[in-house]
Design a protein around this motif. Structure first.
Motif, PDB file in Angstrom:
ATOM      1  N   MET A   1       0.838  -1.177   0.000  1.00  0.00           N
ATOM      2  CA  MET A   1       0.000   0.000   0.000  1.00  0.00           C
ATOM      3  C   MET A   1       0.888   1.247   0.000  1.00  0.00           C
ATOM      4  N   GLU A   2       0.485   2.235  -0.757  1.00  0.00           N
ATOM      5  CA  GLU A   2       1.245   3.487  -0.850  1.00  0.00           C
ATOM      6  C   GLU A   2       1.158   4.264   0.463  1.00  0.00           C
ATOM      7  N   TYR A   3       2.228   4.990   0.788  1.00  0.00           N
ATOM      8  CA  TYR A   3       2.207   5.847   1.970  1.00  0.00           C
ATOM      9  C   TYR A   3       3.129   7.035   1.754  1.00  0.00           C
ATOM     10  N   THR A   4       2.857   8.093   2.488  1.00  0.00           N
ATOM     11  CA  THR A   4       3.605   9.342   2.360  1.00  0.00           C
ATOM     12  C   THR A   4       4.779   9.382   3.324  1.00  0.00           C
ATOM     13  N   ALA A   5       4.564   8.877   4.549  1.00  0.00           N
ATOM     14  CA  ALA A   5       5.583   8.934   5.597  1.00  0.00           C
ATOM     15  C   ALA A   5       5.590   7.616   6.361  1.00  0.00           C
ATOM     16  N   LEU A   6       6.703   7.361   7.045  1.00  0.00           N
ATOM     17  CA  LEU A   6       6.884   6.115   7.791  1.00  0.00           C
ATOM     18  C   LEU A   6       7.256   6.435   9.229  1.00  0.00           C
ATOM     19  N   LEU A   7       6.597   5.754  10.161  1.00  0.00           N
ATOM     20  CA  LEU A   7       6.945   5.847  11.578  1.00  0.00           C
ATOM     21  C   LEU A   7       7.369   4.458  12.035  1.00  0.00           C
ATOM     22  N   ASP A   8       8.631   4.324  12.415  1.00  0.00           N
ATOM     23  CA  ASP A   8       9.142   3.050  12.922  1.00  0.00           C
ATOM     24  C   ASP A   8       9.168   3.120  14.440  1.00  0.00           C
ATOM     25  N   ALA A   9       8.203   2.462  15.074  1.00  0.00           N
ATOM     26  CA  ALA A   9       8.094   2.465  16.536  1.00  0.00           C
ATOM     27  C   ALA A   9       8.472   1.101  17.106  1.00  0.00           C
ATOM     28  N   THR A  10       9.288   0.344  16.372  1.00  0.00           N
ATOM     29  CA  THR A  10       9.683  -0.976  16.858  1.00  0.00           C
ATOM     30  C   THR A  10      10.520  -0.828  18.126  1.00  0.00           C
ATOM     31  N   ALA A  23       2.398  12.920  17.012  1.00  0.00           N
ATOM     32  CA  ALA A  23       3.333  13.938  16.515  1.00  0.00           C
ATOM     33  C   ALA A  23       3.512  13.823  15.001  1.00  0.00           C
ATOM     34  N   GLU A  24       3.619  12.607  14.486  1.00  0.00           N
ATOM     35  CA  GLU A  24       3.815  12.416  13.040  1.00  0.00           C
ATOM     36  C   GLU A  24       2.579  12.830  12.244  1.00  0.00           C
ATOM     37  N   MET A  25       1.397  12.556  12.767  1.00  0.00           N
ATOM     38  CA  MET A  25       0.165  12.920  12.055  1.00  0.00           C
ATOM     39  C   MET A  25       0.049  14.434  11.910  1.00  0.00           C
ATOM     40  N   ARG A  26       0.543  15.164  12.873  1.00  0.00           N
ATOM     41  CA  ARG A  26       0.511  16.635  12.797  1.00  0.00           C
ATOM     42  C   ARG A  26       1.337  17.163  11.629  1.00  0.00           C
ATOM     43  N   LYS A  27       2.356  16.434  11.226  1.00  0.00           N
ATOM     44  CA  LYS A  27       3.248  16.868  10.146  1.00  0.00           C
ATOM     45  C   LYS A  27       2.643  16.649   8.762  1.00  0.00           C
ATOM     46  N   LEU A  28       1.655  15.761   8.667  1.00  0.00           N
ATOM     47  CA  LEU A  28       1.082  15.400   7.374  1.00  0.00           C
ATOM     48  C   LEU A  28      -0.025  16.361   6.952  1.00  0.00           C
ATOM     49  N   SER A  29      -0.255  16.424   5.672  1.00  0.00           N
ATOM     50  CA  SER A  29      -1.392  17.164   5.125  1.00  0.00           C
ATOM     51  C   SER A  29      -2.589  16.223   5.069  1.00  0.00           C
ATOM     52  N   ALA A  30      -3.771  16.801   4.934  1.00  0.00           N
ATOM     53  CA  ALA A  30      -4.994  16.004   4.847  1.00  0.00           C
ATOM     54  C   ALA A  30      -4.882  14.970   3.733  1.00  0.00           C
ATOM     55  N   GLN A  31      -5.326  13.776   4.019  1.00  0.00           N
ATOM     56  CA  GLN A  31      -5.382  12.630   3.111  1.00  0.00           C
ATOM     57  C   GLN A  31      -4.027  12.000   2.801  1.00  0.00           C
ATOM     58  N   GLU A  32      -2.958  12.467   3.414  1.00  0.00           N
ATOM     59  CA  GLU A  32      -1.683  11.760   3.277  1.00  0.00           C
ATOM     60  C   GLU A  32      -1.720  10.538   4.185  1.00  0.00           C
ATOM     61  N   VAL A  33      -0.918   9.538   3.845  1.00  0.00           N
ATOM     62  CA  VAL A  33      -0.940   8.265   4.558  1.00  0.00           C
ATOM     63  C   VAL A  33       0.374   8.042   5.296  1.00  0.00           C
ATOM     64  N   LEU A  34       0.237   7.656   6.565  1.00  0.00           N
ATOM     65  CA  LEU A  34       1.378   7.306   7.404  1.00  0.00           C
ATOM     66  C   LEU A  34       1.379   5.801   7.616  1.00  0.00           C
ATOM     67  N   LYS A  35       2.526   5.170   7.357  1.00  0.00           N
ATOM     68  CA  LYS A  35       2.689   3.752   7.670  1.00  0.00           C
ATOM     69  C   LYS A  35       3.398   3.660   9.019  1.00  0.00           C
ATOM     70  N   VAL A  36       2.850   2.865   9.915  1.00  0.00           N
ATOM     71  CA  VAL A  36       3.429   2.672  11.244  1.00  0.00           C
ATOM     72  C   VAL A  36       3.870   1.222  11.370  1.00  0.00           C
ATOM     73  N   ILE A  37       5.089   1.049  11.883  1.00  0.00           N
ATOM     74  CA  ILE A  37       5.606  -0.284  12.184  1.00  0.00           C
ATOM     75  C   ILE A  37       5.827  -0.325  13.693  1.00  0.00           C
ATOM     76  N   ALA A  38       5.260  -1.322  14.360  1.00  0.00           N
ATOM     77  CA  ALA A  38       5.365  -1.411  15.820  1.00  0.00           C
ATOM     78  C   ALA A  38       5.534  -2.862  16.248  1.00  0.00           C
ATOM     79  N   THR A  39       6.058  -3.036  17.459  1.00  0.00           N
ATOM     80  CA  THR A  39       6.205  -4.380  18.020  1.00  0.00           C
ATOM     81  C   THR A  39       5.434  -4.544  19.325  1.00  0.00           C
ATOM     82  N   ASP A  40       4.834  -3.483  19.814  1.00  0.00           N
ATOM     83  CA  ASP A  40       4.056  -3.540  21.055  1.00  0.00           C
ATOM     84  C   ASP A  40       2.648  -4.035  20.735  1.00  0.00           C
ATOM     85  N   PRO A  41       2.232  -5.197  21.288  1.00  0.00           N
ATOM     86  CA  PRO A  41       0.899  -5.729  21.000  1.00  0.00           C
ATOM     87  C   PRO A  41      -0.241  -4.775  21.390  1.00  0.00           C
ATOM     88  N   SER A  42       0.000  -3.882  22.328  1.00  0.00           N
ATOM     89  CA  SER A  42      -1.069  -2.961  22.738  1.00  0.00           C
ATOM     90  C   SER A  42      -1.442  -1.992  21.618  1.00  0.00           C
TER      91      SER A  42
END
Length: 78
Positions: A1-10, A23-42
């Motif tokens: 899937m296409e995305y504009t920015a990446l947040l690596d929270a592993t 914080a990352e969502m504040r940097k994006l413009s409307a309808q841009e997509v952020l991909k998040v990578i995480a390892t915390d099950p919560s």
């Protein structure tokens, strides 16, 4: 899937991934997509609730072993 920015929270634990996501969502413009990578099950609970509460759109989420992926579209301005 296409995305504009990446947040690596592993390796980060609650509440850090969601705080960084906010914080990352504040940097994006409307309808841009952020991909998040995480390892915390919560994040499987916290990120969908974050999106619902703030009006962002959770486009997709996936899991590969102990790694979680999220694609979030920033909401349009009111």
């Amino acid at each position: 899937m296409e995305y504009t920015a990446l947040l690596d929270a592993t390796g980060l634990l609650c509440p850090e991934p969601v705080m960084m996501l906010h914080a990352e969502m504040r940097k994006l413009s409307a309808q841009e997509v952020l991909k998040v990578i995480a390892t915390d099950p919560s994040t499987t609970r916290d990120i969908p609730k974050f999106c619902q509460f703030l009006g962002h759109r959770l486009l997709d989420q996936a899991q590969d072993g102990e790694t979680y992926f999220y694609w979030i579209e920033k909401k349009q301005k009111a």
